[in-house]
Write an enzyme that holds these catalytic residues in place. Structure first.
Site, short mmCIF file in Angstrom:
data_model
loop_
_atom_site.label_atom_id
_atom_site.label_comp_id
_atom_site.label_asym_id
_atom_site.label_seq_id
_atom_site.Cartn_x
_atom_site.Cartn_y
_atom_site.Cartn_z
N ASN A 9 6.27 -8.69 -2.40
CA ASN A 9 5.49 -9.81 -1.89
C ASN A 9 4.11 -9.72 -2.53
O ASN A 9 3.29 -8.90 -2.13
CB ASN A 9 5.39 -9.71 -0.36
CG ASN A 9 4.49 -10.78 0.23
OD1 ASN A 9 4.06 -11.70 -0.48
ND2 ASN A 9 4.21 -10.67 1.51
N TRP A 10 3.88 -10.58 -3.52
CA TRP A 10 2.61 -10.50 -4.25
C TRP A 10 1.44 -11.05 -3.43
O TRP A 10 0.30 -10.92 -3.81
CB TRP A 10 2.71 -11.25 -5.58
CG TRP A 10 3.70 -10.68 -6.56
CD1 TRP A 10 4.59 -9.65 -6.35
CD2 TRP A 10 3.92 -11.10 -7.92
NE1 TRP A 10 5.33 -9.42 -7.48
CE2 TRP A 10 4.95 -10.30 -8.46
CE3 TRP A 10 3.34 -12.08 -8.72
CZ2 TRP A 10 5.40 -10.45 -9.78
CZ3 TRP A 10 3.80 -12.24 -10.02
CH2 TRP A 10 4.81 -11.43 -10.55
N LYS A 11 1.76 -11.72 -2.31
CA LYS A 11 0.72 -12.35 -1.48
C LYS A 11 -0.15 -13.25 -2.36
O LYS A 11 0.38 -13.87 -3.28
CB LYS A 11 -0.07 -11.29 -0.71
CG LYS A 11 0.86 -10.33 0.06
CD LYS A 11 0.17 -9.45 1.06
CE LYS A 11 1.20 -8.57 1.77
NZ LYS A 11 0.63 -7.75 2.82
N HIS A 95 5.94 -14.24 7.72
CA HIS A 95 5.15 -13.02 7.48
C HIS A 95 4.02 -12.93 8.52
O HIS A 95 3.47 -13.95 8.93
CB HIS A 95 4.58 -13.04 6.06
CG HIS A 95 3.99 -11.73 5.67
ND1 HIS A 95 2.73 -11.34 6.05
CD2 HIS A 95 4.53 -10.69 4.97
CE1 HIS A 95 2.51 -10.12 5.58
NE2 HIS A 95 3.57 -9.70 4.93
N GLU A 97 1.03 -12.25 8.24
CA GLU A 97 -0.24 -12.89 7.84
C GLU A 97 -0.18 -14.39 8.10
O GLU A 97 -1.20 -15.02 8.42
CB GLU A 97 -0.53 -12.58 6.36
CG GLU A 97 -0.97 -11.13 6.20
CD GLU A 97 -0.56 -10.47 4.90
OE1 GLU A 97 -0.23 -11.18 3.93
OE2 GLU A 97 -0.56 -9.22 4.85
N GLU A 164 8.24 -5.43 9.71
CA GLU A 164 6.93 -5.05 9.20
C GLU A 164 5.97 -4.85 10.37
O GLU A 164 5.39 -5.83 10.86
CB GLU A 164 6.38 -6.15 8.28
CG GLU A 164 7.23 -6.42 7.06
CD GLU A 164 6.40 -6.99 5.92
OE1 GLU A 164 6.55 -6.48 4.80
OE2 GLU A 164 5.59 -7.90 6.13
N GLY A 170 -0.90 -2.88 4.65
CA GLY A 170 -2.15 -2.78 3.91
C GLY A 170 -3.11 -1.74 4.46
O GLY A 170 -4.26 -1.68 4.05
N SER A 210 2.93 -0.54 3.89
CA SER A 210 2.48 0.65 3.14
C SER A 210 3.65 1.46 2.58
O SER A 210 3.60 2.69 2.55
CB SER A 210 1.56 1.52 4.00
OG SER A 210 0.40 0.79 4.38
N GLY A 231 4.09 -4.85 -0.48
CA GLY A 231 2.88 -5.61 -0.77
C GLY A 231 2.12 -4.99 -1.91
O GLY A 231 2.44 -5.17 -3.09
N GLY A 232 1.09 -4.21 -1.58
CA GLY A 232 0.19 -3.65 -2.60
C GLY A 232 0.90 -2.95 -3.75
O GLY A 232 0.55 -3.13 -4.92
P1 13P Z 1 1.67 -3.45 2.01
O1 13P Z 1 2.83 -2.86 1.26
O2 13P Z 1 0.49 -3.78 1.13
O3 13P Z 1 1.33 -2.66 3.23
O4 13P Z 1 2.18 -4.90 2.54
C1 13P Z 1 3.39 -4.98 3.19
C2 13P Z 1 3.71 -6.41 3.36
O5 13P Z 1 3.08 -7.12 4.11
C3 13P Z 1 4.83 -6.96 2.57
O6 13P Z 1 5.16 -8.23 2.98
#
Ligand code: 13P
Length: 248
Positions: A9-11, A95, A97, A164, A170, A210, A231-232
């Site tokens: 997920n590149w956000k 998600h 967010e 999640e 994050g 994470s 994510g990251g």
């Molecule tokens: P991180 O891997 O940056 O914690 O993010 C997880 C995430 O929200 C994937 O959708």
């Protein structure tokens, strides 16, 4: 046996001009990832270039959201048909967010998931509790509610779920393998109640929050953890590929 699925997920990261290079790197570094489904989810603006980069390869393409209506006066929204038209096969829905910042509810998650399924997209439906909810002993209640309402009246066998925990996203604070497994098992029991044991045993449940090359193998080694939503660590080919390879 459930096929593992690792999705990036590149956000809101990576412009369209940056998508192809990252995907090329991922393609090369995951060429031997037999038995793991690999998905990249760039922002909407990167989907067209990403589709060209993914074409003919083992890397599949996902979006990060989808509207529930097929077309119409919904300024700023994107329909499932528009995603299909670009070669998108998967879509992240609900998600945390989006729940936190953009008014996403269990009801809109349900509508988006139905629209994705109707268009033949694979929905990656996200659930998970906040830190406050966990500390208040409400993890079970929150996750069960999100699953029951988000997946009401639809073909559960066609859905992928991502657990999640919001407190792990994050933050560098990963759920322990035991904590994650407990939530995944709860999700699978809930799916069994809704759709029967056979369906529940076939649904893939990803862990997200994470996840990194260092912890991916142990997390994906748990009986009910069938991959990751990253994510990251999905923003560089090396770290994303290392997580994918941990699932082989
Ligand atoms: P991180 O891997 O940056 O914690 O993010 C997880 C995430 O929200 C994937 O959708």
């Amino acid at each position: 046996m459930r096929t593992k699925i690792v999705a990036g997920n590149w956000k809101m990261n990576k412009a369209a001009s940056e998508a192809a290079a990252l995907i090329e790197g991922i393609k090369n570094a995951t060429a031997d990832a037999a038995g793991v489904e690999v998905v990249v989810c760039p922002p909407f603006t990167g989907l067209k270039d990403a589709a060209a980069a993914c074409a003919g390869s083992h890397v599949k393409l996902g979006a990060q959201n989808v509207h529930w209506e097929p077309s119409g006066a919904y300024t700023g929204e994107i329909s499932a048909g528009m995603l299909k038209d670009l070669g998108v096969t998967h879509v992240i829905i609900g998600h945390s967010e989006r729940r936190q910042y953009f008014g996403e509810t269990d009801e809109t998650v349900n509508k988006r998931t139905k629209a994705a399924l109707a268009a033949g997209l694979v929905p990656l439906v996200c659930v998970g509790e906040t830190l406050g909810e966990r500390d208040a002993g409400q993890m079970d209640e929150v996750v069960v509610r999100q699953i029951k309402l988000g997946l009401a009246d639809l073909d559960i066998a066609k859905v992928v779920i991502a657990y999640e925990p919001v407190w792990a996203i994050g933050t560098g604070r990963t759920a322990s393998p035991a904590q994650a497994q407990e939530a995944h098992a709860l999700i699978r029991r809930t799916l069994a109640e809704m759709a029967g044991g056979d369906v529940a045993n076939g649904v893939r449940i990803q862990y997200g929050g994470s996840m990194k090359p260092e912890n991916a193998k142990e997390l994906m080694g748990q009986p009910d953890i069938d991959g990751g939503l990253i994510g990251g660590a999905a923003l560089t080919a090396d770290s994303f590929a290392a997580i994918v390879m941990a699932g082989v």
